[in-house]
Design a protein around this motif. Structure first.
Motif, PDB file in Angstrom:
ATOM      1  N   SER A 126      -5.317  -7.714   2.314  1.00 57.57           N
ATOM      2  CA  SER A 126      -6.327  -7.105   1.437  1.00 57.57           C
ATOM      3  C   SER A 126      -5.950  -5.690   1.035  1.00 57.57           C
ATOM      4  O   SER A 126      -6.455  -5.177   0.024  1.00 57.57           O
ATOM      5  N   GLN A 127      -5.073  -5.074   1.799  1.00 59.51           N
ATOM      6  CA  GLN A 127      -4.669  -3.690   1.542  1.00 59.51           C
ATOM      7  C   GLN A 127      -3.295  -3.571   0.893  1.00 59.51           C
ATOM      8  O   GLN A 127      -2.929  -2.495   0.412  1.00 59.51           O
ATOM      9  N   THR A 128      -2.529  -4.653   0.903  1.00 62.94           N
ATOM     10  CA  THR A 128      -1.147  -4.580   0.429  1.00 62.94           C
ATOM     11  C   THR A 128      -0.846  -5.509  -0.741  1.00 62.94           C
ATOM     12  O   THR A 128       0.248  -5.439  -1.309  1.00 62.94           O
ATOM     13  N   THR A 129      -1.785  -6.376  -1.101  1.00 64.27           N
ATOM     14  CA  THR A 129      -1.588  -7.310  -2.210  1.00 64.27           C
ATOM     15  C   THR A 129      -2.840  -7.314  -3.090  1.00 64.27           C
ATOM     16  O   THR A 129      -3.812  -6.616  -2.826  1.00 64.27           O
ATOM     17  N   ASP A 130      -2.806  -8.188  -4.111  1.00 65.06           N
ATOM     18  CA  ASP A 130      -3.977  -8.331  -4.982  1.00 65.06           C
ATOM     19  C   ASP A 130      -4.869  -9.477  -4.528  1.00 65.06           C
ATOM     20  O   ASP A 130      -5.544 -10.114  -5.339  1.00 65.06           O
ATOM     21  N   HIS A 189     -12.976  -1.978  -0.837  1.00 60.38           N
ATOM     22  CA  HIS A 189     -13.276  -2.715  -2.066  1.00 60.38           C
ATOM     23  C   HIS A 189     -14.801  -2.809  -2.196  1.00 60.38           C
ATOM     24  O   HIS A 189     -15.412  -3.803  -1.798  1.00 60.38           O
ATOM     25  N   ARG A 194      -5.374  -0.011  -2.541  1.00 58.50           N
ATOM     26  CA  ARG A 194      -4.143  -0.737  -2.238  1.00 58.50           C
ATOM     27  C   ARG A 194      -3.096   0.246  -1.759  1.00 58.50           C
ATOM     28  O   ARG A 194      -2.888   1.298  -2.378  1.00 58.50           O
TER      29      ARG A 194
END
Length: 250
Positions: free
Chosen positions: A210-214, A67, A224
């Motif tokens: 942080s990698q699987t949700t918003d 990000h 994501r």
């Protein structure tokens, strides 16, 4: 062999117990980024801990490339978040936080050679010695990500420093390669039955919020993991491809 044939053969590799991979010793998992350990080796870690084996995790990069346009999570805060997520993830697999080592090399710029790569290889060997590892597990050299390839090369350097070191590759982004991609010889290695650990592995993957949700919602370009990508790692087996030093490079 193209990747379609390679993975067809990999899915038929013999199912073997942990002893076939590491003997009666511990193991080291090398993850290019925080989350690769849960995706590719979550079941391996959980099974090793179930059996009371020593496990060490080495995370190569700082994970700050996921990000890059977030104001809420500038690099230092994002790095801290991703390291906390990793500790939470491996706790689901039975691994204590003090057995995780973060090398903090720059995300998307991990070196494959030179002094920094050699230092990373030395760090991996330190963890090998710390847990009397019977093998090291690292991402597949054909994974289409520069840090995954660099991590494989770093383990190759470690094997060069210690030729008796056994190493296995676990594919992550390799599952996304076009079917016709040439990847060399047919795989040798083993599948590990991780069916008893599927739920724990799922919790470990989900811990990387942080990698699987918003969770980081202010970066429209942010990374994501797609559900269809995660689905590649939800099955009852994990694949480990035997590596020789000369086979590390993609």
């Amino acid at each position: 062999m193209n990747v379609e044939g390679f993975f067809a053969a990999a899915r038929q590799l013999p199912v073997a117990p942990l002893e076939a991979l590491v003997g009666d010793k511990g193991l080291v998992v090398v993850a290019p980024h925080p989350d690769d350990e849960s995706l590719g080796c979550g079941g391996l870690i959980a099974e090793a801990r179930r059996l009371g084996r020593a496990v060490r995790l080495v995370v190569v990069t700082d994970g700050c490339g996921s990000h890059t346009h977030s104001a809420l999570y500038p690099p230092e805060r994002l790095r801290a978040l991703r390291e906390d997520e990793t500790r939470a993830a491996v706790a689901e697999l039975g691994l204590a936080p003090e057995h995780v080592r973060f090398l903090r090399l720059p995300d998307a710029h991990a070196p494959s050679a030179g002094p920094k790569a050699e230092a990373a290889a030395t760090a991996i060997l330190e963890e090998v010695d710390a847990c009397e590892a019977g093998a090291v597990f690292v991402t597949w050299g054909h994974d289409p990500h520069c840090d995954h390839q660099a991590s494989a090369a770093i383990v190759g350097l470690a094997q060069g420093m210690r030729p008796t070191l056994t190493a296995f590759a676990y594919p992550v982004w390799g599952w996304t390669l076009p079917a016709e991609t040439e990847v060399g010889a047919a795989p040798e290695g083993h599948r590990l039955d991780v069916s008893a650990h599927v739920a724990a592995k799922g919790r470990a993957i989900a811990a990387h919020r942080s990698q699987t949700t918003d969770l980081i919602h202010d970066d429209p370009t942010g990374f994501r993991l797609a559900p269809e990508m995660i689905a590649n790692f939800e099955g009852p087996y994990e694949i480990f491809i035997a590596l020789q030093p000369e086979a590390i490079q993609p």
